[in-house]
Design a protein around this motif. Structure first.
Motif, PDB file in Angstrom:
ATOM      1  N   LEU A 174       9.585 -16.687 -41.154  1.00 20.72           N
ATOM      2  CA  LEU A 174      10.423 -16.006 -40.169  1.00 20.72           C
ATOM      3  C   LEU A 174      10.208 -14.506 -40.277  1.00 20.72           C
ATOM      4  N   ALA A 175       9.885 -13.868 -39.144  1.00 23.39           N
ATOM      5  CA  ALA A 175       9.598 -12.431 -39.158  1.00 23.39           C
ATOM      6  C   ALA A 175      10.848 -11.600 -39.447  1.00 23.39           C
ATOM      7  N   LEU A 176      11.995 -12.044 -38.959  1.00 22.06           N
ATOM      8  CA  LEU A 176      13.238 -11.308 -39.190  1.00 22.06           C
ATOM      9  C   LEU A 176      13.689 -11.437 -40.637  1.00 22.06           C
ATOM     10  N   THR A 177      14.405 -10.429 -41.114  1.00 23.50           N
ATOM     11  CA  THR A 177      15.054 -10.484 -42.422  1.00 23.50           C
ATOM     12  C   THR A 177      16.512 -10.077 -42.248  1.00 23.50           C
ATOM     13  N   HIS A 178      17.268 -10.179 -43.317  1.00 26.86           N
ATOM     14  CA  HIS A 178      18.679  -9.787 -43.232  1.00 26.86           C
ATOM     15  C   HIS A 178      18.845  -8.267 -43.091  1.00 26.86           C
ATOM     16  N   LYS A 179      17.743  -7.533 -43.241  1.00 26.57           N
ATOM     17  CA  LYS A 179      17.782  -6.078 -43.075  1.00 26.57           C
ATOM     18  C   LYS A 179      17.310  -5.637 -41.692  1.00 26.57           C
ATOM     19  N   SER A 180      16.992  -6.584 -40.821  1.00 25.39           N
ATOM     20  CA  SER A 180      16.544  -6.247 -39.471  1.00 25.39           C
ATOM     21  C   SER A 180      17.678  -5.633 -38.662  1.00 25.39           C
ATOM     22  N   ASP A 181      17.320  -5.050 -37.504  1.00 25.06           N
ATOM     23  CA  ASP A 181      18.314  -4.426 -36.637  1.00 25.06           C
ATOM     24  C   ASP A 181      19.328  -5.456 -36.150  1.00 25.06           C
ATOM     25  N   ASP A 182      20.580  -5.031 -36.049  1.00 27.93           N
ATOM     26  CA  ASP A 182      21.649  -5.942 -35.646  1.00 27.93           C
ATOM     27  C   ASP A 182      21.393  -6.542 -34.271  1.00 27.93           C
ATOM     28  N   ARG A 183      20.787  -5.752 -33.354  1.00 29.70           N
ATOM     29  CA  ARG A 183      20.516  -6.283 -32.015  1.00 29.70           C
ATOM     30  C   ARG A 183      19.475  -7.398 -32.063  1.00 29.70           C
ATOM     31  N   ASP A 184      18.468  -7.244 -32.933  1.00 28.36           N
ATOM     32  CA  ASP A 184      17.463  -8.293 -33.073  1.00 28.36           C
ATOM     33  C   ASP A 184      18.062  -9.551 -33.684  1.00 28.36           C
ATOM     34  N   LEU A 185      18.955  -9.374 -34.651  1.00 27.57           N
ATOM     35  CA  LEU A 185      19.601 -10.516 -35.282  1.00 27.57           C
ATOM     36  C   LEU A 185      20.514 -11.251 -34.299  1.00 27.57           C
ATOM     37  N   THR A 186      21.224 -10.491 -33.468  1.00 28.87           N
ATOM     38  CA  THR A 186      22.094 -11.107 -32.463  1.00 28.87           C
ATOM     39  C   THR A 186      21.272 -11.893 -31.445  1.00 28.87           C
ATOM     40  N   ALA A 187      20.147 -11.304 -30.991  1.00 27.76           N
ATOM     41  CA  ALA A 187      19.277 -12.002 -30.046  1.00 27.76           C
ATOM     42  C   ALA A 187      18.681 -13.258 -30.679  1.00 27.76           C
ATOM     43  N   PHE A 188      18.321 -13.182 -31.952  1.00 29.86           N
ATOM     44  CA  PHE A 188      17.783 -14.339 -32.672  1.00 29.86           C
ATOM     45  C   PHE A 188      18.807 -15.465 -32.751  1.00 29.86           C
ATOM     46  N   MET A 189      20.046 -15.124 -33.058  1.00 31.90           N
ATOM     47  CA  MET A 189      21.092 -16.142 -33.160  1.00 31.90           C
ATOM     48  C   MET A 189      21.341 -16.799 -31.809  1.00 31.90           C
ATOM     49  N   GLY A 190      21.323 -15.997 -30.731  1.00 32.25           N
ATOM     50  CA  GLY A 190      21.503 -16.561 -29.404  1.00 32.25           C
ATOM     51  C   GLY A 190      20.355 -17.456 -28.988  1.00 32.25           C
ATOM     52  N   GLU A 191      19.154 -17.193 -29.507  1.00 34.22           N
ATOM     53  CA  GLU A 191      18.001 -18.038 -29.206  1.00 34.22           C
ATOM     54  C   GLU A 191      18.100 -19.372 -29.924  1.00 34.22           C
ATOM     55  N   ILE A 192      18.515 -19.342 -31.192  1.00 30.73           N
ATOM     56  CA  ILE A 192      18.592 -20.557 -31.999  1.00 30.73           C
ATOM     57  C   ILE A 192      19.787 -21.414 -31.613  1.00 30.73           C
ATOM     58  N   LEU A 193      20.922 -20.765 -31.410  1.00 32.66           N
ATOM     59  CA  LEU A 193      22.159 -21.489 -31.097  1.00 32.66           C
ATOM     60  C   LEU A 193      22.869 -20.760 -29.963  1.00 32.66           C
ATOM     61  N   PRO A 194      22.469 -21.018 -28.715  1.00 34.58           N
ATOM     62  CA  PRO A 194      23.012 -20.249 -27.585  1.00 34.58           C
ATOM     63  C   PRO A 194      24.526 -20.316 -27.465  1.00 34.58           C
ATOM     64  N   ASP A 195      25.145 -21.427 -27.876  1.00 31.53           N
ATOM     65  CA  ASP A 195      26.581 -21.581 -27.696  1.00 31.53           C
ATOM     66  C   ASP A 195      27.366 -21.246 -28.960  1.00 31.53           C
ATOM     67  N   TYR A 196      26.794 -20.447 -29.878  1.00 30.15           N
ATOM     68  CA  TYR A 196      27.552 -20.105 -31.080  1.00 30.15           C
ATOM     69  C   TYR A 196      28.723 -19.202 -30.712  1.00 30.15           C
ATOM     70  N   ASP A 197      29.790 -19.289 -31.477  1.00 31.68           N
ATOM     71  CA  ASP A 197      31.016 -18.543 -31.189  1.00 31.68           C
ATOM     72  C   ASP A 197      30.842 -17.087 -31.615  1.00 31.68           C
ATOM     73  N   ARG A 198      30.796 -16.178 -30.640  1.00 29.62           N
ATOM     74  CA  ARG A 198      30.604 -14.750 -30.941  1.00 29.62           C
ATOM     75  C   ARG A 198      31.803 -14.134 -31.639  1.00 29.62           C
ATOM     76  N   ASN A 199      32.960 -14.757 -31.529  1.00 28.46           N
ATOM     77  CA  ASN A 199      34.164 -14.199 -32.143  1.00 28.46           C
ATOM     78  C   ASN A 199      34.355 -14.640 -33.588  1.00 28.46           C
ATOM     79  N   ARG A 200      33.863 -15.825 -33.932  1.00 24.61           N
ATOM     80  CA  ARG A 200      34.083 -16.346 -35.290  1.00 24.61           C
ATOM     81  C   ARG A 200      32.836 -16.299 -36.168  1.00 24.61           C
ATOM     82  N   VAL A 201      31.662 -16.072 -35.587  1.00 23.51           N
ATOM     83  CA  VAL A 201      30.440 -15.912 -36.372  1.00 23.51           C
ATOM     84  C   VAL A 201      30.111 -14.423 -36.407  1.00 23.51           C
TER      85      VAL A 201
END
Length: 226
Positions: free
Chosen positions: A82-109
């Motif tokens: 995986l190219a991303l790491t936990h030190k990557s930009d927050d916007r990239d991490l948010t986009a990655f999470m939306g790609e993997i799990l589009p319906d994840y809860d933005r308020n509780r995750v």
């Protein structure tokens, strides 16, 4: 699931991930999932979060996705590296999470959860083998072949032998369904501690004070009076 997470855990106060080895009276022996593979003892006071009991919140309040399934989705899209790491930009991490799990809860995750997810995936993908899931059609064909009567059997024998098997299958089905529901994590376990390993779960009677055999009482003798 392709990544077997049943023996992998995150332990409070101990960085990284660990493989559970053996319980002891003081806690549990663990092996670090890194290059060294150092073994140590996690105290019974430490909270041990088993990864296979952790899940991710979705927008449906009572629905979560097991972490093993999320890891499988990451592997299908990005592979083991995986190219991303936990030190990557927050916007990239948010986009990655939306790609993997589009319906994840933005308020509780939270962002800290996403960073933890990425960090854990790097450890798991490097230290554990990816196992391809067995085709469901093969299992169905095998089960059907096992239940079919042999050509030499008479119709009466085939009917009598098939009836107990069918009734047994019907009796076992509810038990399998109940076991599956017990394994499903509760919603409040998403990316949090999932449980504590009890101490001395495999101690023998010789080493366990609670299992010690009671000694027989000493016999008393009375002196005969003349």
């Amino acid at each position: 699931m392709p990544y077997d997470l049943k023996e992998v855990a995150a332990i409070s106060g101990m960085p990284g991930l660990y493989r559970l080895v053996k319980p002891t009276r003081a806690g549990v022996i663990v092996e670090a999932l890194d290059e060294k593979g150092t073994r140590s003892v996690a105290s019974a006071r430490n909270k041990v979060s088993l990864l296979h009991e952790i899940s991710i919140y979705t927008q449906e309040y009572d629905t979560t996705v097991p972490l093993a399934e999320v890891f499988d989705r990451i592997y299908q899209k990005h592979g083991a590296e995986l190219a991303l790491t936990h030190k990557s930009d927050d916007r990239d991490l948010t986009a990655f999470m939306g790609e993997i799990l589009p319906d994840y809860d933005r308020n509780r995750v939270y962002m800290s959860d996403i960073k933890k997810l990425v960090q854990w995936y790097h450890v798991v993908s490097r230290r554990l083998p990816y196992q391809e899931a067995a085709p469901a059609t093969t299992e169905s064909a095998t089960a059907a072949g096992d239940s079919a009567p042999t050509p030499e059997a008479t119709p009466e024998a085939a009917e009598s032998s098939a009836t107990p098997a069918a009734s047994e299958g019907k009796a076992k089905a509810p038990r399998k369904k109940a076991a599956k529901s017990d394994d499903e994590p509760a919603a409040d376990e998403a990316l949090s501690t999932a449980g504590i390993i009890p101490a001395a779960t495999e101690d023998t009677a010789e080493g366990s004070p609670e299992a010690a055999v009671a000694k027989p009482a000493k016999k008393t003798t009375r002196k005969k009076t003349e």
